[in-house]
Design a protein around this motif. Sequence first.
Motif, PDB file in Angstrom:
ATOM      1  N   THR A   1     -22.869  76.608  38.717  1.00 21.61           N
ATOM      2  CA  THR A   1     -23.060  75.420  39.667  1.00 21.61           C
ATOM      3  C   THR A   1     -21.744  74.297  39.125  1.00 21.61           C
ATOM      4  OG1 THR A   1     -25.495  75.758  39.228  1.00 21.61           O
ATOM      5  CG2 THR A   1     -24.700  73.583  40.379  1.00 21.61           C
ATOM      6  N   SER A   2     -21.455  74.302  37.999  1.00 24.04           N
ATOM      7  CA  SER A   2     -20.731  73.330  37.693  1.00 24.04           C
ATOM      8  C   SER A   2     -19.162  73.464  38.144  1.00 24.04           C
ATOM      9  CB  SER A   2     -20.417  73.221  36.108  1.00 24.04           C
ATOM     10  OG  SER A   2     -19.877  74.635  35.699  1.00 24.04           O
TER      11      SER A   2
ATOM     12  N   PHE B   1     -30.729  71.932  42.703  1.00 26.84           N
ATOM     13  CA  PHE B   1     -29.517  72.337  41.966  1.00 26.84           C
ATOM     14  C   PHE B   1     -30.283  72.615  40.409  1.00 26.84           C
ATOM     15  CE2 PHE B   1     -27.924  69.530  45.023  1.00 26.84           C
ATOM     16  CZ  PHE B   1     -26.617  69.860  45.272  1.00 26.84           C
TER      17      PHE B   1
ATOM     18  N   TYR C   1     -28.618  72.000  36.628  1.00 24.85           N
ATOM     19  CA  TYR C   1     -27.346  71.397  36.984  1.00 24.85           C
ATOM     20  C   TYR C   1     -26.915  70.510  35.934  1.00 24.85           C
ATOM     21  CZ  TYR C   1     -23.425  68.987  39.299  1.00 24.85           C
ATOM     22  OH  TYR C   1     -22.077  68.526  39.839  1.00 24.85           O
TER      23      TYR C   1
END
Length: 442
Positions: free
Chosen positions: A22-23, A44, A47
């Motif tokens: 995700t990053s 998310f 996250y």
Amino acid sequence: MAVPVLKKARQECSQDLCPERTSLLNPQTIRRAILNDVNEPLVFKGYLKGKWKCLEWEVKDWGRVLGDDNLMFRVGARVKEGDQLKSPQWETECMKVSMKYCDFLEWIKGQKTCLSQCGSQVNCSTHWAYFDYFYMKDLEHPEHLLGAMDWGTFGFTERGLTDSTLWIGSTGANTPCHIDTYGCNLVAQVMGKKRWVLFPKSQSEYLSPTRVPYEESSIYSEVGFPRPNTSSHPRLVSTTPHVVTLEAGDVLFVPNQWWHSVENIEFAVSVNTWIELPSDDDERVKEAIVMHQIGSLCQGIESVDLISSAFNPNMMNMATMTSTDLLNLLVHKVFQNTDTEGKQESKKSEGAHTGVFDWTNEEWCRSYNITRVEKLLFEDYYGTSSNCEQKNTDSEKSAKKYNSLPDEIQFSHLKILIDAFTDPRVIDQMKKILDEKLHGPS
């Protein structure tokens, strides 16, 4: 009736999770998507892990931020297994308890009881407690949060403690189902688990919307979430709730004007920020019309009980507003100089949909550890059983009490008038006419 079990959703959300993936998304890409593209709730997953230091805190560490101040908790009765609610646990019906954070931690462990402001004894086995909707800029020691949280991870570098609110509650703490008329919402789950049940605005007719109790920018549902009674609200079965349980490190995006009901599954801490949208200008005018309608209807009412049921506690000052006060507020909202063109240009500068944030593509979302909140049939979310005990809530008792008041105005009559005068069709039409008067026919 058993609490809904969402095994499939949980399994799908837990397989092959990789927060590092995700990053890889650029924060500015996420920001543009939130402001321009996404119109469904998104989660998310994980996250914030490795990004927000407050995720590493233990429960007691929040005491450094909250200090020794007495905190005002909203306290309600826990719903017993098998019970259903015909109406929400309204804030006006909840008790208020003042506790220090350290005392609250002892309370949730069952090591002590406490007294409400009205002198009732409450304990964690029968009640929940919620320190909610608290602006973090007003914390006793906000300096401890500097560097511990950062909305810049979503591209909103301009947002900080001033724009964030804190929510700390015990198991069972909940918020009645409602719509926020302004902006969109980012919710960071910092500790514990919290279940969200969301509905699109298009399903409003099934959720029995009301402006009573009145709160500026909030439209409530009369349905008794988190344990609704479908006998009282039979049209609820036509809804398709979007359901997700947030865990520490998750962030939920709530689009503009989505209904949502929230319940703590266990002790939980979350932080949110409401993000302004260009459409808020029109909504503020509509809210000013609503306020004028309600304030005008309620002028001259002398019954404190009646006023207390018509308004949420934070809006009680409206009961003392004069006709001139209400008119001045309406004039200010309608005729204030708003830089509409500048805001439209600002939104345009955020960038249109680039195709990079392909939130409608399930495979793409999964590859970036982003999940669309699962949409369910109502019966899959919450089984309906006619054999369940139907809990008679305090709100119904209150309505009966008001029906017997000697006042000329009864609560049931006032509520009908408020809901009629503030019906979205009425407000939309008044806003349309105002625009024509100000700018000419479109």
